[in-house]
Design an enzyme around this catalytic site. Structure first.
Site, PDB file in Angstrom:
ATOM      1  N   GLY A  12       0.817  -1.214   0.000  1.00 46.57           N
ATOM      2  CA  GLY A  12       0.000   0.000   0.000  1.00 46.57           C
ATOM      3  C   GLY A  12       0.850   1.263   0.000  1.00 46.57           C
ATOM      4  N   GLY A  15       3.039   1.850   3.229  1.00 49.29           N
ATOM      5  CA  GLY A  15       4.072   0.818   3.170  1.00 49.29           C
ATOM      6  C   GLY A  15       5.191   1.221   2.215  1.00 49.29           C
ATOM      7  N   GLN A 110      -3.953 -11.637  13.216  1.00 49.50           N
ATOM      8  CA  GLN A 110      -2.562 -11.157  13.215  1.00 49.50           C
ATOM      9  C   GLN A 110      -1.980 -11.164  14.628  1.00 49.50           C
ATOM     10  OE1 GLN A 110      -2.282  -7.489  10.950  1.00 49.50           O
ATOM     11  NE2 GLN A 110      -2.477  -8.572   9.008  1.00 49.50           N
ATOM     12  N   ASN A 129      -6.305   1.878  10.517  1.00 51.67           N
ATOM     13  CA  ASN A 129      -7.466   2.377  11.268  1.00 51.67           C
ATOM     14  C   ASN A 129      -8.625   1.386  11.332  1.00 51.67           C
ATOM     15  OD1 ASN A 129      -6.720   4.936  12.202  1.00 51.67           O
ATOM     16  ND2 ASN A 129      -6.748   5.709  10.105  1.00 51.67           N
ATOM     17  N   ASP A 157      -0.763  12.877  14.622  1.00 45.93           N
ATOM     18  CA  ASP A 157      -1.633  13.913  15.192  1.00 45.93           C
ATOM     19  C   ASP A 157      -0.802  14.905  16.009  1.00 45.93           C
ATOM     20  OD1 ASP A 157      -4.059  12.577  14.258  1.00 45.93           O
ATOM     21  OD2 ASP A 157      -3.539  11.062  15.738  1.00 45.93           O
ATOM     22  N   HIS A 185      -7.425   8.071  17.961  1.00 44.66           N
ATOM     23  CA  HIS A 185      -6.961   8.630  16.686  1.00 44.66           C
ATOM     24  C   HIS A 185      -8.192   8.766  15.791  1.00 44.66           C
ATOM     25  CE1 HIS A 185      -4.932   9.368  12.953  1.00 44.66           C
ATOM     26  NE2 HIS A 185      -5.498   8.308  12.430  1.00 44.66           N
TER      27      HIS A 185
HETATM   28  P1  NAX Z   1      -3.540   1.533   1.218  1.00 45.03           P
HETATM   29  O1  NAX Z   1      -4.940   1.137   0.897  1.00 45.03           O
HETATM   30  O2  NAX Z   1      -2.711   2.214   0.203  1.00 45.03           O
HETATM   31  O3  NAX Z   1      -2.732   0.231   1.680  1.00 45.03           O
HETATM   32  C1  NAX Z   1      -3.238  -0.711   2.544  1.00 45.03           C
HETATM   33  C2  NAX Z   1      -2.607  -2.039   2.180  1.00 45.03           C
HETATM   34  O4  NAX Z   1      -2.964  -2.997   3.190  1.00 45.03           O
HETATM   35  C3  NAX Z   1      -3.100  -2.602   0.839  1.00 45.03           C
HETATM   36  O5  NAX Z   1      -2.003  -2.925   0.014  1.00 45.03           O
HETATM   37  C4  NAX Z   1      -3.875  -3.862   1.266  1.00 45.03           C
HETATM   38  O6  NAX Z   1      -3.768  -4.912   0.289  1.00 45.03           O
HETATM   39  C5  NAX Z   1      -3.166  -4.221   2.568  1.00 45.03           C
HETATM   40  N1  NAX Z   1      -3.925  -5.095   3.446  1.00 45.03           N
HETATM   41  C6  NAX Z   1      -5.260  -5.111   3.662  1.00 45.03           C
HETATM   42  N2  NAX Z   1      -5.585  -6.129   4.500  1.00 45.03           N
HETATM   43  C7  NAX Z   1      -4.425  -6.723   4.860  1.00 45.03           C
HETATM   44  C8  NAX Z   1      -4.110  -7.828   5.678  1.00 45.03           C
HETATM   45  N3  NAX Z   1      -5.058  -8.528   6.285  1.00 45.03           N
HETATM   46  N4  NAX Z   1      -2.815  -8.183   5.784  1.00 45.03           N
HETATM   47  C9  NAX Z   1      -1.841  -7.520   5.151  1.00 45.03           C
HETATM   48  N5  NAX Z   1      -2.085  -6.465   4.335  1.00 45.03           N
HETATM   49  C10 NAX Z   1      -3.359  -6.074   4.181  1.00 45.03           C
HETATM   50  O7  NAX Z   1      -3.642   2.381   2.568  1.00 45.03           O
HETATM   51  P2  NAX Z   1      -2.541   3.363   3.217  1.00 45.03           P
HETATM   52  O8  NAX Z   1      -2.729   4.730   2.674  1.00 45.03           O
HETATM   53  O9  NAX Z   1      -1.217   2.727   3.119  1.00 45.03           O
HETATM   54  O10 NAX Z   1      -3.060   3.397   4.744  1.00 45.03           O
HETATM   55  C11 NAX Z   1      -2.952   2.254   5.570  1.00 45.03           C
HETATM   56  C12 NAX Z   1      -3.744   2.449   6.846  1.00 45.03           C
HETATM   57  O11 NAX Z   1      -3.183   3.521   7.618  1.00 45.03           O
HETATM   58  C13 NAX Z   1      -5.211   2.813   6.649  1.00 45.03           C
HETATM   59  O12 NAX Z   1      -6.003   2.035   7.542  1.00 45.03           O
HETATM   60  C14 NAX Z   1      -5.271   4.269   7.056  1.00 45.03           C
HETATM   61  O13 NAX Z   1      -6.555   4.650   7.498  1.00 45.03           O
HETATM   62  C15 NAX Z   1      -4.259   4.285   8.159  1.00 45.03           C
HETATM   63  N6  NAX Z   1      -3.724   5.590   8.586  1.00 45.03           N
HETATM   64  C16 NAX Z   1      -3.475   5.764   9.901  1.00 45.03           C
HETATM   65  C17 NAX Z   1      -2.896   6.912  10.397  1.00 45.03           C
HETATM   66  C18 NAX Z   1      -2.605   7.069  11.843  1.00 45.03           C
HETATM   67  O14 NAX Z   1      -2.145   8.156  12.224  1.00 45.03           O
HETATM   68  N7  NAX Z   1      -2.831   6.082  12.705  1.00 45.03           N
HETATM   69  C19 NAX Z   1      -2.604   8.058   9.493  1.00 45.03           C
HETATM   70  C20 NAX Z   1      -2.497   7.659   8.062  1.00 45.03           C
HETATM   71  C21 NAX Z   1      -3.486   6.629   7.609  1.00 45.03           C
HETATM   72  O15 NAX Z   1      -4.712   7.262   7.371  1.00 45.03           O
END
Ligand code: NAX
Length: 329
Positions: A12, A15, A110, A129, A157, A185
Site C-alpha cells: 500500500g 508501506g 494477526q 485504522n 496527530d 486517533h
Molecule cells: P492503502 O490502501 O494504500 O494500503 C493498505 C494495504 O494494506 C493494501 O495494500 C492492502 O492490500 C493491505 N492489506 C489489507 N488487509 C491486509 C491484511 N489482512 N494483511 C496484510 N495487508 C493487508 O492504505 P494506506 O494509505 O497505506 O493506509 C494504511 C492504513 O493507515 C489505513 O487504515 C489508514 O486509514 C491508516 N492511517 C493511519 C494513520 C494514523 O495516524 N494512525 C494516518 C495515516 C493513515 O490514514
C-alpha cells in the site's frame, strides 16, 4: 545486529513510503541491519513484490533480506518489530460496526500469529485504522504477549498539532515541546496545549498575545484544524496522508526502541491512568524508557481538558463495546 521487521500492508501507499526509509537506516540508525518481512493479502502481493524489487535496486547496505508473503505465520516469523499498517478501509455503505468487524477479522488473527511466531520481546505498532481498537484486538488475541507491547500511532496527530502551533507562533517547530494527544486517533482526539512549551517556556503568554482569547481559539480553530487535518489533506491532495504518516511511524518506533528525552504521544494500554478505563488503548502523554512506553503521570487536568478527554475515551469505550457485542473480543 540484525532486526527483523514485519510490515503489513507493504503493497500500500504508507508501506511504500516506509520501506525505503527503513532500508536507509532512518528507523534504527546506520549500524543496525534489517531483515524485512512484507505481509500482504493476495491482491496486494504484486505491489509488495514490486517494492521488494525496488528495494533490491536501492542497493541498501543495511538491508539483509526481504521476504514477501501472504501467510501470517511466515510474515511474523521472528519479528522483533511489527508495523501493522494494512487494514480494511471503510467502503461505500459500510457502517462503523461493519468496519470494526472487518478489521477485527484482520487484527485478531494477526495478534494470534504474532503470539505464535514473533520474537520474544516483539513490539507492535498499529497504524491501520481504527488504530486504537485494532491494537486492542491484536493485543487481546496475542496470548502470552503483554498488552504493553502493542501501541497505536498518534504521533502524526501530535506532529500536526506541533506544526500548527509553531506556525501560529511563528517559531521553528522543533522549539515546541510537550503537546500530547489524548484519546482516540479520530475526530474526537484532544491535542492538549496546556503543558506546551516554546523554547522551554510555557506558551500561554505568547499564544494569548497572538490569538487573543486562547480557549476560543483552541475550540474553534486549533483543535478542529488538527483533528480534521487528514480530511484537509485528502481534499487538497486528492489522496490521504502518506509520507507524513510514514514519517510519524518511523518517529514512533524509533522513540520506542531508543527512548525519548521528553514526552511524546502514543496509544498505549491504560491501567486506569487519568480515569481511562483499564485495558483500553488510548493516547496519552508518554515517555519511552528502557524500551517501554511509560505514561507521564501526575499532570494537572483542567475541567475543560477533562471533558475533551472523556469524550474521546467514551468513543473508545463504544468501539470496544461494539466489538465485544459482535463476539470478536
Ligand atoms: P492503502 O490502501 O494504500 O494500503 C493498505 C494495504 O494494506 C493494501 O495494500 C492492502 O492490500 C493491505 N492489506 C489489507 N488487509 C491486509 C491484511 N489482512 N494483511 C496484510 N495487508 C493487508 O492504505 P494506506 O494509505 O497505506 O493506509 C494504511 C492504513 O493507515 C489505513 O487504515 C489508514 O486509514 C491508516 N492511517 C493511519 C494513520 C494514523 O495516524 N494512525 C494516518 C495515516 C493513515 O490514514
Amino acid at each position: 545486529m540484525t532486526t527483523t521487521i514485519t510490515l503489513t500492508g507493504a503493497g500500500g501507499q504508507i508501506g511504500y513510503a516506509l520501506l525505503f526509509r527503513i532500508a536507509a537506516g532512518d528507523l534504527l540508525g546506520p549500524d543496525e541491519k534489517v531483515r524485512l518481512r512484507l505481509l500482504e493479502i493476495p491482491q496486494g502481493l504484486g505491489a509488495a513484490e514490486g517494492a521488494a524489487l525496488e528495494l533490491q535496486d536501492g542497493a541498501f547496505g543495511l538491508l539483509e533480506h526481504v521476504e514477501v508473503t501472504d501467510d501470517p505465520a511466515v510474515g511474523f516469523d521472528g519479528a522483533d518489530l511489527a508495523l501493522l499498517v494494512g487494514a480494511r478501509p471503510r467502503g461505500p455503505g459500510m457502517e462503523r460496526g461493519d468496519l470494526l468487524a472487518a478489521n477485527a477479522g484482520i487484527f485478531g488473527p494477526q495478534g494470534a500469529a504474532i503470539a505464535a511466531h514473533a520474537a520474544e520481546g516483539v513490539r507492535v505498532t498499529v497504524v491501520g485504522n481504527p488504530a486504537n481498537t485494532n491494537a486492542l484486538i491484536a493485543a487481546a488475541s496475542a496470548d502470552g504477549v503483554p498488552a504493553e507491547r502493542f501501541s497505536a500511532l498518534t504521533r502524526l496527530d501530535e506532529n500536526r498539532a506541533r506544526a500548527q502551533l509553531a506556525q501560529t507562533l511563528a517559531v521553528p517547530v522543533d522549539t515546541i515541546r510537550r503537546l500530547p494527544i489524548w484519546g482516540n486517533h479520530s475526530a474526537t482526539q484532544f491535542p492538549d496545549v496546556s503543558y506546551a512549551t516554546v523554547g522551554g517556556q510555557p506558551v500561554d503568554a505568547a499564544l494569548e498575545a497572538i490569538v487573543g482569547d486562547v480557549p476560543t481559539w483552541l475550540a474553534e480553530t486549533f483543535i478542529p484544524r488538527v483533528a480534521k487535518r487528514g480530511a484537509e489533506i485528502i481534499q487538497v491532495r486528492g489522496s490521504s496522508s502518506v509520507a507524513s504518516a510514514a514519517n510519524a511511524t518511523i518517529e514512533h518506533v524509533r522513540d520506542w526502541v531508543r527512548g525519548t528525552e521528553d514526552w511524546t504521544s502514543a496509544g498505549v494500554v491504560s491501567h486506569g491512568e487519568y480515569g481511562v478505563p483499564e485495558g483500553l488503548i488510548s493516547s496519552f502523554p508518554v515517555r519511552s524508557v528502557d524500551g517501554g512506553w511509560q505514561i507521564v503521570e501526575g499532570l494537572e487536568v483542567s475541567d475543560w481538558a477533562r471533558a475533551r478527554i472523556d469524550a474521546s475515551v467514551a468513543e473508545l469505550v463504544e468501539e470496544r463495546e461494539a466489538v465485544r457485542s459482535l463476539g470478536l473480543l
